[in-house]
Motif scaffolding. Structure first.
Motif, PDB file in Angstrom:
ATOM      1  N   ILE A 317     -26.109  18.182 -37.246  1.00 44.79           N
ATOM      2  CA  ILE A 317     -25.782  16.800 -36.886  1.00 44.79           C
ATOM      3  C   ILE A 317     -24.577  16.840 -35.957  1.00 44.79           C
ATOM      4  O   ILE A 317     -23.473  17.209 -36.363  1.00 44.79           O
ATOM      5  N   CYS A 321     -25.131  11.662 -32.299  1.00 43.91           N
ATOM      6  CA  CYS A 321     -26.335  11.538 -33.137  1.00 43.91           C
ATOM      7  C   CYS A 321     -26.784  10.098 -33.286  1.00 43.91           C
ATOM      8  O   CYS A 321     -27.599   9.783 -34.154  1.00 43.91           O
ATOM      9  N   TYR A 329     -33.047  13.499 -35.118  1.00 43.68           N
ATOM     10  CA  TYR A 329     -32.303  12.608 -35.999  1.00 43.68           C
ATOM     11  C   TYR A 329     -33.145  11.455 -36.527  1.00 43.68           C
ATOM     12  O   TYR A 329     -32.614  10.549 -37.172  1.00 43.68           O
ATOM     13  N   GLY A 368     -20.593  13.081 -37.074  1.00 38.84           N
ATOM     14  CA  GLY A 368     -20.916  14.302 -36.342  1.00 38.84           C
ATOM     15  C   GLY A 368     -19.712  15.175 -36.048  1.00 38.84           C
ATOM     16  O   GLY A 368     -19.830  16.401 -35.961  1.00 38.84           O
TER      17      GLY A 368
END
Length: 433
Positions: A317, A321, A329, A368
């Motif tokens: 991730i 994202c 995702y 992220g």
């Protein structure tokens, strides 16, 4: 007051009060991923944090707005400051720190090291120098232990000299430094995330690592799957926010074409390449996809618009994202981007973690960018071991509120393999998941 007097293997016999509280300062604190692991541990207190809140160097001051997320979960307000220029003693004073601390966490931006950024193959991002600059903060705060997390290229990439400079400077001050790349799903994270972890201990303390904490322990395979991690998360549609959880929110699609594309991608791990074999699928190929097909050269490109798979760990991730076109995702079965809550869970945040601010994209970036709290909690337990000589129990490796449970851990006779062979084994294990 009772004392802790367990002997360490190197013969050091610490005499530490059972109720001692150790002081932590977090630099480049972001949304609190590193801090929260220590904050959740009963023997640590986070007393200071600092972050410039910049999404990228050209961003306006405070644009990332991560300090509000940090404050909502840790309970203190980070100092908003450029850690590349601030005077370290002045920073220490602004935090009210008047004596040496126990733990200094320093996790400079990884963007300039990451191999996923094509520019990094040619240019040494100026932010990379923040790694070497960490030594001035070590001098100012005089920690017993320094911890750092970054991209794997910190240790093996073209610009790894930045870390070598820091390592040499730490060793010249009497620190013992351990640095190694790990796939964090080995430690229970439901995500294939390869990161560099650094622990440096000052003279008089025995070095301990996450490998040591997990030696003789292994996880059952299903513990790190998307299915386990997201169990019980209610269904929602794109553009909705669940009424009981404002973090369980997924943005609307920017176009009907994006929705149509995802609707035609097979559930449970499908990718855009599957559009080539489904009715009307080719109508939803983007120009970049068509070019990739013509060249028969896909590389990592199939991950864009891809769905996660229920019975595998999630892919890495990354900070961008917040769109289905930026990676794998998408939800395994629902036609939408995974929500802030779902990606937070997959990056090791407790289900009750608060993601603050008005920008949904920033909330995704807070996830992220973060050190997974599930892992930082384990690092806190390792630091406690270093300070007291008491090895973490299995329970000490399980951050409350996450998907991981003590019964997921098996006591084994094997020790954690180190080095390249160990990393290769980790890849094989989770590729087969």
């Amino acid at each position: 007051m009772d004392s802790q007097t367990d002997c360490t293997e190197d013969g050091v016999v610490p005499t530490i009060p059972e109720q001692a509280t150790y002081k932590v300062v977090d630099l480049f604190s972001g949304g609190g991923g590193m801090s929260f692991g220590f904050h959740a541990h009963p023997r640590f207190e986070v007393i200071g944090a600092a972050d410039a809140q910049l999404g990228k160097p050209s961003s306006p001051k405070g644009s990332l707005a991560c300090n509000t997320t940090y404050e909502a979960n840790i309970g203190i307000t980070p100092v908003e400051v450029d850690l590349g220029t601030v005077d370290p003693p002045s920073l220490r004073q602004s935090m009210g720190v008047t004596s040496p601390i126990d733990i200094l966490a320093a996790c400079p931006p990884c963007t300039g090291f990451s191999r996923t950024n094509a520019k990094n193959h040619l240019e040494d991002d100026k932010r990379n120098s923040l790694v070497g600059r960490t030594i001035v903060y070590a001098d100012a705060f005089q920690p017993k232990i320094l911890v750092m997390e970054n991209a794997r290229e910190l240790l093996q990439g073209r610009w790894a000299h930045h870390f070598e400079i820091l390592k040499k400077d730490l060793e010249s001050r009497g620190y013992t430094v351990h640095a190694q790349n790990h796939f964090l799903n080995r430690f229970g994270l439901p995500q294939v995330r390869e990161r560099a972890l650094v622990i440096a201990v000052s003279a008089g303390y025995g070095l301990r690592t996450l490998e040591d904490a997990w030696s003789g322990r292994s996880l059952i395979q299903e513990a790190t799957t998307v299915r386990r991690a997201l169990s019980g998360v209610p269904a929602i549609n794109a553009g909705e926010t669940h009424p009981d959880d404002e973090a369980h929110a997924s943005p609307s699609f920017h176009s009907a074409a994006t929705l149509g594309r995802l609707q035609r991608i097979p559930h449970d791990g499908g990718s855009w390449r599957d559009l080539l074999g489904v009715p009307e699928g080719r109508d939803y190929l983007t120009p970049a996809m068509i070019k990739s097909v013509e060249k028969n050269d896909f590389g990592s490109f199939p991950d864009v618009y891809g769905r996660m798979a229920w019975d595998r760990a999630a892919p890495t991730i990354k900070r961008e994202c917040a769109h289905v076109g930026n990676g794998r995702y998408s939800h395994p079965t629902e036609n939408r981007l995974c929500t802030v809550r779902e990606l937070g869970i997959l990056n090791g945040f407790p289900r009750t973690y608060k993601f603050e601010g008005t920008s949904l994209s920033n909330k995704y970036r807070h996830i992220g960018d973060a050190v997974p709290p599930l892992v930082s909690y384990q690092l806190a337990s390792v630091c406690h071991w270093i300070l007291t000589g008491k090895r973490p129990s299995v329970q000490d490796l399980i951050l409350p509120g996450t998907h991981l449970h003590p019964e997921d851990v098996r006591e084994t006779s094997d020790t954690l393999t180190q080095g390249e062979n160990g990393q290769a084994q980790q890849v094989r294990e989770f590729a087969a998941a």
